[in-house]
Design a protein around this motif. Sequence first.
Motif, short mmCIF file in Angstrom:
data_model
loop_
_atom_site.label_atom_id
_atom_site.label_comp_id
_atom_site.label_asym_id
_atom_site.label_seq_id
_atom_site.Cartn_x
_atom_site.Cartn_y
_atom_site.Cartn_z
N SER A 187 0.83 -1.20 0.00
CA SER A 187 0.00 0.00 0.00
C SER A 187 0.87 1.25 0.00
CB SER A 187 -0.91 0.01 1.23
OG SER A 187 -1.58 1.26 1.34
N VAL A 189 -0.22 4.03 0.48
CA VAL A 189 -0.84 4.92 1.46
C VAL A 189 -0.52 4.48 2.88
CG1 VAL A 189 -3.01 5.90 2.27
CG2 VAL A 189 -2.72 5.37 -0.16
N HIS A 190 -0.68 3.21 3.20
CA HIS A 190 -0.55 2.73 4.57
C HIS A 190 0.88 2.35 4.96
CE1 HIS A 190 -4.91 2.49 4.30
NE2 HIS A 190 -4.93 2.39 5.61
N ASN A 223 -3.59 11.30 -1.82
CA ASN A 223 -3.26 10.59 -0.58
C ASN A 223 -2.06 11.19 0.14
OD1 ASN A 223 -5.15 8.39 -0.12
ND2 ASN A 223 -4.42 7.54 -2.07
N THR A 225 1.30 11.18 -0.57
CA THR A 225 2.54 10.43 -0.39
C THR A 225 3.78 11.25 -0.76
OG1 THR A 225 2.27 9.41 -2.57
CG2 THR A 225 1.43 8.19 -0.66
N PRO A 290 -8.64 10.69 2.26
CA PRO A 290 -7.27 10.18 2.42
C PRO A 290 -6.98 9.74 3.85
CG PRO A 290 -7.29 12.57 2.18
CD PRO A 290 -8.67 12.11 1.88
N ARG A 292 -4.31 9.53 5.56
CA ARG A 292 -3.32 10.33 6.28
C ARG A 292 -3.69 11.82 6.31
NH1 ARG A 292 1.49 7.53 7.51
NH2 ARG A 292 1.79 5.58 6.37
#
Length: 385
Positions: A187, A189-190, A223, A225, A290, A292
């Motif tokens: 991921s 994102v995670h 997101n 990143t 998102p 985060r």
Amino acid sequence: MTTMYVCPADGTRAPVESLAWCCPVCRGPWDLDFEASPVPLKSLSSRVNSLWRYEEALPLSAPVTTLGEGRTPLVPLTSSVSAKLDFLMPTLSFKDRGAVMLAELARRLGPERVIADSSGNAGTAIAAYCARAGLPCTVYVPESASPKKTEQIRAHGARLERVPGDREATARAARAAAGEPGTFYASHVHNPYFLHGTKTYVYELWEDLGGRLPETIVVPVGNGTLLLGAALAIAELSAHGLIDGRPALIAVQAEAVSPLATAFRAGAEELRAPAESAPTLAEGIAIPNPPRARQILRAVRASGGTFRTVTEDQLRAAQLDLASRGLFVESTAVACWAAVRDEGDGTSGADETDRAGLSVVVPLCGAGAKTGLAPAAGAGGQSAQ
């Protein structure tokens, strides 16, 4: 010290080897308990010409999966604005910076399978680097994903799972599969290893500018990143005394889907409600909720930066303008240029970026060959990212 996952919300910790893709308590994304060492600027000229030259700052070293990613050119657009050409990566997007970290980590952990979810660019990057690492990979994409990107995913040997609905539905489908035993959820994102890859964007700016950073770094945010990676690098460089001041982070969203910009302007510390999904040429940053969000808002405020939004007409015009300058990039990738191009050499007369002698860097994150030219207004359809 052992590198571990740590939850920024509640402090829960987990070993990297556990394959836990999120905090088991709050289900939020991980940060990484990792302390970077100072990067010696004067020794860099003799090192490998890729992002792995910043080995002191990276949580992994001696990669097998590298494709030579990083070290993209920095070129002027105006007297005060330069563009970093991150579309000149092996898979034609900046996502390679983080994808190589995830694939290298997965290779070392040896899972039975790797899965990822993406609107296109992250999926192609994960598929490519998993192919390099010899790992079986499945990529979940929205049914509207660009045919050119899905063709690239398949070409790298990954299994493609098209999900009915929007980007959020795609993420939910991938997360459901992520709980299967032996699965590494790559991921972007995670998993914080991705952010430690994207932070090399700023390390490259620092090196190219002779040990300093521009006054303003403008980044597209869905997101978040790239923005969070940039904030991470700035914090590390500052902590090691390698920069004199910290640049302002200017976050750009499409006006059609701009939950973070709305929350920022309201003075909120997190999203009060997800945004409605809406069609936009900047589909790569059209993220209604998102994970985060709190970290993104905090990072922008701490830098003294702000949020901006751009319209569909601005995106179309910016893509054509860059193409006229020899740079053909996809419609999401022009968002930052759209946000600064009409403001007197890229400077602003209205907010925090109105400062004499401003120097601004914008990223061009994905190649136009991935999606083609954005359709003219009223032509029907949207360009997918």
